[in-house]
Design an enzyme around this catalytic site. Sequence first.
Site, PDB file in Angstrom:
ATOM      1  N   GLN A  15       1.743 -12.945   3.742  1.00 26.69           N
ATOM      2  CA  GLN A  15       1.237 -12.851   2.534  1.00 26.69           C
ATOM      3  C   GLN A  15      -0.226 -13.208   2.650  1.00 26.69           C
ATOM      4  O   GLN A  15      -1.082 -12.747   1.910  1.00 26.69           O
ATOM      5  CB  GLN A  15       2.020 -13.141   1.394  1.00 26.69           C
ATOM      6  N   ARG A  98      11.887 -33.752   9.211  1.00 24.71           N
ATOM      7  CA  ARG A  98      10.403 -33.587   9.375  1.00 24.71           C
ATOM      8  C   ARG A  98      10.157 -33.318  11.114  1.00 24.71           C
ATOM      9  O   ARG A  98       9.661 -32.617  11.510  1.00 24.71           O
ATOM     10  CB  ARG A  98       9.726 -34.713   9.248  1.00 24.71           C
ATOM     11  N   ASP A 159      -7.052 -27.149  -2.018  1.00 22.21           N
ATOM     12  CA  ASP A 159      -6.790 -28.533  -2.988  1.00 22.21           C
ATOM     13  C   ASP A 159      -8.257 -28.746  -3.768  1.00 22.21           C
ATOM     14  O   ASP A 159      -8.384 -28.873  -4.863  1.00 22.21           O
ATOM     15  CB  ASP A 159      -6.432 -29.729  -2.133  1.00 22.21           C
ATOM     16  N   HIS A 187      -3.204 -32.500   3.919  1.00 23.75           N
ATOM     17  CA  HIS A 187      -3.112 -31.371   2.935  1.00 23.75           C
ATOM     18  C   HIS A 187      -1.335 -31.391   2.513  1.00 23.75           C
ATOM     19  O   HIS A 187      -0.550 -30.800   3.223  1.00 23.75           O
ATOM     20  CB  HIS A 187      -3.383 -30.201   3.321  1.00 23.75           C
TER      21      HIS A 187
HETATM   22  P1  NAX Z   1       4.253 -15.684   5.501  1.00 23.32           P
HETATM   23  O1  NAX Z   1       5.882 -16.338   5.726  1.00 23.32           O
HETATM   24  O2  NAX Z   1       4.231 -14.738   4.315  1.00 23.32           O
HETATM   25  O3  NAX Z   1       3.482 -15.371   6.772  1.00 23.32           O
HETATM   26  C1  NAX Z   1       3.652 -16.136   7.957  1.00 23.32           C
HETATM   27  C2  NAX Z   1       3.430 -15.268   9.100  1.00 23.32           C
HETATM   28  O4  NAX Z   1       3.293 -15.753  10.058  1.00 23.32           O
HETATM   29  C3  NAX Z   1       4.399 -14.271   9.230  1.00 23.32           C
HETATM   30  O5  NAX Z   1       4.101 -12.720   9.269  1.00 23.32           O
HETATM   31  C4  NAX Z   1       5.282 -14.514  10.472  1.00 23.32           C
HETATM   32  O6  NAX Z   1       6.005 -13.586  11.308  1.00 23.32           O
HETATM   33  C5  NAX Z   1       3.867 -15.023  11.261  1.00 23.32           C
HETATM   34  N1  NAX Z   1       4.160 -15.878  12.345  1.00 23.32           N
HETATM   35  C6  NAX Z   1       5.197 -16.881  12.413  1.00 23.32           C
HETATM   36  N2  NAX Z   1       5.246 -17.513  13.687  1.00 23.32           N
HETATM   37  C7  NAX Z   1       4.199 -16.912  14.368  1.00 23.32           C
HETATM   38  C8  NAX Z   1       3.433 -16.963  15.422  1.00 23.32           C
HETATM   39  N3  NAX Z   1       3.858 -17.917  16.625  1.00 23.32           N
HETATM   40  N4  NAX Z   1       2.235 -16.385  15.998  1.00 23.32           N
HETATM   41  C9  NAX Z   1       1.801 -15.504  14.922  1.00 23.32           C
HETATM   42  N5  NAX Z   1       2.434 -15.162  13.772  1.00 23.32           N
HETATM   43  C10 NAX Z   1       3.336 -16.089  13.607  1.00 23.32           C
HETATM   44  O7  NAX Z   1       3.513 -16.910   4.981  1.00 23.32           O
HETATM   45  P2  NAX Z   1       2.182 -17.221   4.200  1.00 23.32           P
HETATM   46  O8  NAX Z   1       2.559 -17.193   2.800  1.00 23.32           O
HETATM   47  O9  NAX Z   1       1.248 -16.228   4.596  1.00 23.32           O
HETATM   48  O10 NAX Z   1       1.755 -18.614   4.531  1.00 23.32           O
HETATM   49  C11 NAX Z   1       1.450 -19.076   5.852  1.00 23.32           C
HETATM   50  C12 NAX Z   1       1.289 -20.796   6.092  1.00 23.32           C
HETATM   51  O11 NAX Z   1       0.054 -20.933   5.098  1.00 23.32           O
HETATM   52  C13 NAX Z   1       2.466 -21.171   5.814  1.00 23.32           C
HETATM   53  O12 NAX Z   1       2.421 -22.373   6.750  1.00 23.32           O
HETATM   54  C14 NAX Z   1       2.031 -21.944   4.420  1.00 23.32           C
HETATM   55  O13 NAX Z   1       2.779 -23.201   4.397  1.00 23.32           O
HETATM   56  C15 NAX Z   1       0.608 -22.187   4.637  1.00 23.32           C
HETATM   57  N6  NAX Z   1      -0.354 -22.550   3.593  1.00 23.32           N
HETATM   58  C16 NAX Z   1      -1.323 -23.499   3.631  1.00 23.32           C
HETATM   59  C17 NAX Z   1      -1.990 -23.766   2.567  1.00 23.32           C
HETATM   60  C18 NAX Z   1      -3.059 -24.989   2.786  1.00 23.32           C
HETATM   61  O14 NAX Z   1      -3.802 -25.088   1.719  1.00 23.32           O
HETATM   62  N7  NAX Z   1      -3.543 -25.472   3.973  1.00 23.32           N
HETATM   63  C19 NAX Z   1      -1.887 -23.130   1.200  1.00 23.32           C
HETATM   64  C20 NAX Z   1      -1.049 -22.002   1.337  1.00 23.32           C
HETATM   65  C21 NAX Z   1       0.049 -21.881   2.172  1.00 23.32           C
HETATM   66  O15 NAX Z   1       1.104 -22.603   1.743  1.00 23.32           O
END
Ligand code: NAX
Length: 328
Positions: A15, A98, A159, A187
């Site tokens: 997403q 964890r 943040d 974070h």
């Molecule tokens: P989604 O689950 O919608 O998308 C993640 C995508 O990554 C999926 O399409 C999955 O197939 C893919 N993926 C998994 N393993 C992979 C790999 N080895 N190589 C390539 N692609 C891979 O998650 P989404 O909402 O897009 O969030 C992504 C990440 O951002 C999560 O870890 C989330 O916790 C993190 N966030 C970080 C934030 C920050 O401020 N640093 C805030 C927003 C978000 O929560």
Amino acid sequence: TRTPVNVTVTGAAGQIGYALLFRIASGHLLGPDVPVNLRLLEITPALKAAEGTAMELDDCAFPLLRDITITDDANVAFDGANVALLVGARPRTKGMERGDLLSANGGIFKPQGKAINDNAADDIKVLVVGNPANTNALIAQASAPDVPAERFTAMTRLDHNRAISQLAKKTGTTVSDIKRLTIWGNHSATQYPDIFHAEIAGKNAAEVVGDEQWLADEFIPTVAKRGAAIIEARGASSAASAANAAIDHVHTWVNGTAEGDWTSMGIPSDGSYGVPEGLISSFPVTVKDGKYSIVQGLDINEFSRKRIDASVKELTEERDAVRELGLI
Ligand code: NAX
């Protein structure tokens, strides 16, 4: 015409990826005159969805978008990469400890770090968004010994933006009145949004607010728990705002901070402000000519000190845990 910049996005079918790719392709990441090639890395089962997104990118006929590569091979995805946005990660699922979370993400960020080391362009800049972002960045960095350590950063810009917005609401000002806000640490829920050095229309923000109780009981927890509040309201985690913050982070890293202002980035510590060297922790930074520097000489009061220390302690524990797991 300028040579296109190669931008790699992992988790491209997720997403955040969906909210991010169209803005990169329309010039918001690097600027309105910089053509881009997109490299989308996904796991094999999500390649088809990534292809669907690429079809939509084609259908936008973005003048700056030159080429799209879709792959499940990290060596291909990072080949010649100038900017890498590491978004794909393993989320924490119910009952996951964890240690399990860290090792699952080590399985992603260790090979991606190596692929960056072996294939990326010399000027590679890496932003880790996927959580736990700071420690995932540390893992990737440790697997890329030939890349200067400072090229690995973690996202705390969401943040930072959340804190600015909350502060503007509280004080009846606009976000553009607010400068020099800082997110310190991890974070995570321990992050510390610091307004003691921030300014609102030129006045000290803490003095304008004048209410330490609000800071401790409202502001800090609201910013720290905003991600959970979004999930509660939207039924899905922050996506467009996270993508926007990733755009802001890289745009600032490439194009610099405004005179008299700074931003927050998770970066390898040089020991400033008592944060152990090497930890990837959020600091106030200025950026000039594509290089960031930690803002020095800020006076850290007791209120701030204990909160920074608590977040840094958590980062130290995460680092020790991934060290024990052999990930760094
Ligand atoms: P989604 O689950 O919608 O998308 C993640 C995508 O990554 C999926 O399409 C999955 O197939 C893919 N993926 C998994 N393993 C992979 C790999 N080895 N190589 C390539 N692609 C891979 O998650 P989404 O909402 O897009 O969030 C992504 C990440 O951002 C999560 O870890 C989330 O916790 C993190 N966030 C970080 C934030 C920050 O401020 N640093 C805030 C927003 C978000 O929560």
